[in-house]
Scaffold this active site. Structure first.
Site, PDB file in Angstrom:
ATOM      1  N   GLU A   1      13.320   3.195  -6.652  1.00  0.00           N
ATOM      2  CA  GLU A   1      13.991   4.311  -5.943  1.00  0.00           C
ATOM      3  C   GLU A   1      13.368   5.655  -6.333  1.00  0.00           C
ATOM      4  O   GLU A   1      14.055   6.662  -6.490  1.00  0.00           O
ATOM      5  CB  GLU A   1      15.510   4.259  -6.147  1.00  0.00           C
ATOM      6  CG  GLU A   1      16.069   2.973  -5.558  1.00  0.00           C
ATOM      7  CD  GLU A   1      17.537   3.004  -5.209  1.00  0.00           C
ATOM      8  OE1 GLU A   1      18.080   4.102  -4.989  1.00  0.00           O
ATOM      9  OE2 GLU A   1      18.136   1.922  -5.146  1.00  0.00           O
TER      10      GLU A   1
ATOM     11  N   TYR B   1      12.600   7.961   8.913  1.00  0.00           N
ATOM     12  CA  TYR B   1      12.197   8.665   7.686  1.00  0.00           C
ATOM     13  C   TYR B   1      13.382   9.411   7.085  1.00  0.00           C
ATOM     14  O   TYR B   1      13.536   9.481   5.860  1.00  0.00           O
ATOM     15  CB  TYR B   1      11.029   9.629   7.967  1.00  0.00           C
ATOM     16  CG  TYR B   1      11.411  10.854   8.773  1.00  0.00           C
ATOM     17  CD1 TYR B   1      11.784  12.040   8.154  1.00  0.00           C
ATOM     18  CD2 TYR B   1      11.405  10.819  10.166  1.00  0.00           C
ATOM     19  CE1 TYR B   1      12.157  13.149   8.888  1.00  0.00           C
ATOM     20  CE2 TYR B   1      11.780  11.907  10.912  1.00  0.00           C
ATOM     21  CZ  TYR B   1      12.153  13.075  10.274  1.00  0.00           C
ATOM     22  OH  TYR B   1      12.538  14.160  11.005  1.00  0.00           O
TER      23      TYR B   1
ATOM     24  N   GLY C   1      16.960  -4.842 -36.354  1.00  0.00           N
ATOM     25  CA  GLY C   1      15.843  -5.326 -37.169  1.00  0.00           C
ATOM     26  C   GLY C   1      15.161  -6.500 -36.484  1.00  0.00           C
ATOM     27  O   GLY C   1      15.049  -6.538 -35.260  1.00  0.00           O
TER      28      GLY C   1
ATOM     29  N   GLY D   1       0.798  -1.231   0.000  1.00  0.00           N
ATOM     30  CA  GLY D   1       0.000   0.000   0.000  1.00  0.00           C
ATOM     31  C   GLY D   1       0.823   1.270   0.000  1.00  0.00           C
ATOM     32  O   GLY D   1       0.267   2.378  -0.004  1.00  0.00           O
TER      33      GLY D   1
ATOM     34  N   GLY E   1      21.108   6.767  -3.239  1.00  0.00           N
ATOM     35  CA  GLY E   1      20.940   5.539  -4.007  1.00  0.00           C
ATOM     36  C   GLY E   1      20.542   5.794  -5.449  1.00  0.00           C
ATOM     37  O   GLY E   1      20.929   5.061  -6.360  1.00  0.00           O
ATOM     38  N   ARG E   2      19.788   6.842  -5.674  1.00  0.00           N
ATOM     39  CA  ARG E   2      19.299   7.023  -7.044  1.00  0.00           C
ATOM     40  C   ARG E   2      20.407   7.477  -8.000  1.00  0.00           C
ATOM     41  O   ARG E   2      20.260   7.322  -9.208  1.00  0.00           O
ATOM     42  CB  ARG E   2      18.055   7.897  -7.098  1.00  0.00           C
ATOM     43  CG  ARG E   2      18.143   9.271  -6.529  1.00  0.00           C
ATOM     44  CD  ARG E   2      16.765   9.931  -6.598  1.00  0.00           C
ATOM     45  NE  ARG E   2      15.767   9.169  -5.877  1.00  0.00           N
ATOM     46  CZ  ARG E   2      15.050   9.623  -4.855  1.00  0.00           C
ATOM     47  NH1 ARG E   2      15.210  10.842  -4.420  1.00  0.00           N
ATOM     48  NH2 ARG E   2      14.161   8.856  -4.249  1.00  0.00           N
TER      49      ARG E   2
END
Ligand SMILES: Cc1cc2nc3c(=O)[nH]c(=O)nc-3n(C[C@H](O)[C@H](O)[C@H](O)COP(=O)(O)OP(=O)(O)OC[C@H]3O[C@@H](n4cnc5c(N)ncnc54)[C@H](O)[C@@H]3O)c2cc1C
Length: 392
Positions: free
Chosen positions: A373, A242, A349, A139, A252-253
């Site tokens: 992420e 958080y 192709g 969720g 991380g990204r």
């Protein structure tokens, strides 16, 4: 040793220190010689060859930034980014396994772990234990702080209940950073990070996803049923998870940007070889200006993505702000990866559409860069926020 950052004159972003070149070359050689032959089977079976994981530890790329006193290579975040790019130019699943270990798990413990946690977990994470990072739930994805997993204080230990979804490396991992809420009434201020070992009572790795791409990278559900976690296994402060989650993902990204850079480069290298061989209308298809222009455009976009990823990584190592640059690097390089891998299929192709040739896999592997992420929309939200509140 002098790094590019310490040199008296500013160096080009792509100029590498001796150590960076050494890592780049050794991982490139390993990827081409040892990983490439295993890729089709790993993709088909959706399983990472265990011998590769062993080799990643032996190569010293599972603890790139971890200080050598705990078994790591004591190198930089930028080096970790180079490693992820090199692995991903052959196989993005290997790329993300090593990426999660370095840029999420080790990174979070380096920044928020205490001395006891570092001296317990780093020797494991640098020698034989894969790590995983568990924030998402069924969720709560983009809305990560809406997580439902709960942690209860039982005096001398914590009890965790809930489920995590989409957890990379979970099938192989021995250590998991799991985020749960100790006080749902406090909202995101109840989120806390926990270090969980695979054999803790009440902890189970569940179903593995059957995916479009990065098929050899495991992505599993985690089930926590009255999972007993020792008091000392809280990562950082209670209620500050958080901050760990958001800041680790910001870093991380950049790694995901590097993974996408590798994917785009890998596909383009195959396409360049192919167009120099394949003949139509009595000439090599590389001799058609239409094809040359498509390759030139792709190479240009790849170069732009590389500069963005390298710059974000170098900013992080220099201790400078990099939030916007990291979001831009991930957004752009994942877009470039999808585009360049699609072009590569096109240039092959009909052959490109079959599993006899490597490019369709690069195309499938590229898509996840726009999802995990933080989706592309989430990157755009971060970029927009910084542009509208700060200066450009
Ligand atoms: C292969 C794979 C590996 C993963 N590995 C991990 C892992 O190791 N650990 C972990 O914790 N998670 C992991 N994830 C989870 C991943 O981070 C989430 O899938 C991602 O954050 C998106 O969440 P969601 O899937 O719930 O999509 P949603 O949040 O439901 O998003 C669905 C769509 O709605 C859009 N959207 C949502 N909110 C907004 C908004 N406010 N504005 C505009 N658009 C919006 C999104 O951009 C997206 O296009 C992994 C996912 C995959 C597919």
């Amino acid at each position: 040793m002098t790094t590019a950052l310490e040199s008296p004159t500013a160096s080009p972003l792509t100029t590498l220190s001796e150590e960076e070149q050494m890592f780049q070359q050794s991982v490139r050689d390993f990827a081409v010689e040892k990983i490439r032959p295993l890729v089709p089977k790993m993709d088909h079976d959706a399983v990472m060859d265990p011998s590769l994981i062993k080799s990643f530890f032996e190569l010293g790329i599972m603890g790139v930034e971890v200080p050598d006193k705990w078994g790591g290579a004591g190198s930089s975040f930028f080096t970790a980014v180079l490693v992820v790019e090199e692995l991903s130019h052959v196989d993005a699943s290997c790329g993300v396994l090593v990426d999660v270990q370095n840029t999420l798990v080790n990174n979070a413990i380096l920044r928020w772990g205490n001395e006891d946690q570092k001296s317990k977990y780093f020797p494991m994470l640098t020698s034989d234990t894969v790590g995983a990072y568990a924030l998402s739930e069924a969720g709560s994805g983009s809305d990560a702080f809406g997580l439902a997993c709960k942690a209860e204080d039982k005096g001398d230990h914590w009890v965790l209940n809930g489920q995590k979804l989409w957890i990379t490396n979970a099938y192989e991992a021995g250590v998991f950073i799991v985020f749960a809420n100790v006080n749902p009434d406090a909202g995101y201020k109840g989120i806390t990070g926990f270090l969980i070992e695979r054999d803790f009572p009440g902890f189970t790795v569940g179903k593995k996803e059957d995916k479009l791409g990065i098929r050899a990278s495991s992505t599993c559900e985690l089930i926590l049923e009255d999972c007993r976690v020792p008091k000392e296994n809280v990562l950082g402060e209670v209620g500050k998870g958080y901050k760990i989650a958001i800041e680790t993902l910001n870093e991380g990204r950049i790694g995901i940007g590097a993974q996408m850079l590798g994917v785009a480069r890998g596909a383009l290298e195959h396409a360049i070889s192919y167009v120099k061989e394949r003949k139509q209308f009595g000439q090599k298809i590389a001799d058609f200006q239409g094809v040359q222009f498509q390759i030139a455009q792709a190479a240009t976009e790849l170069e732009a993505a590389r500069l963005m990823v390298y710059n974000a990584a170098r900013l992080k190592d220099a201790g400078k702000p990099f939030l916007r640059e990291a979001a831009m690097a991930k957004l752009f390089s994942s877009q470039v990866a999808e585009k360049v891998t699609s072009l590569s299929v096109q240039l092959f192709g009909g052959n490109g559409y079959t599993k006899e040739y490597p490019v369709e896999k690069f195309w499938r592997d590229s898509k996840v860069g726009q999802i995990y992420e933080g989706t592309s929309n989430m990157q755009l939200a971060t970029i927009a926020k910084t542009i509208l509140t700060d200066k450009l």
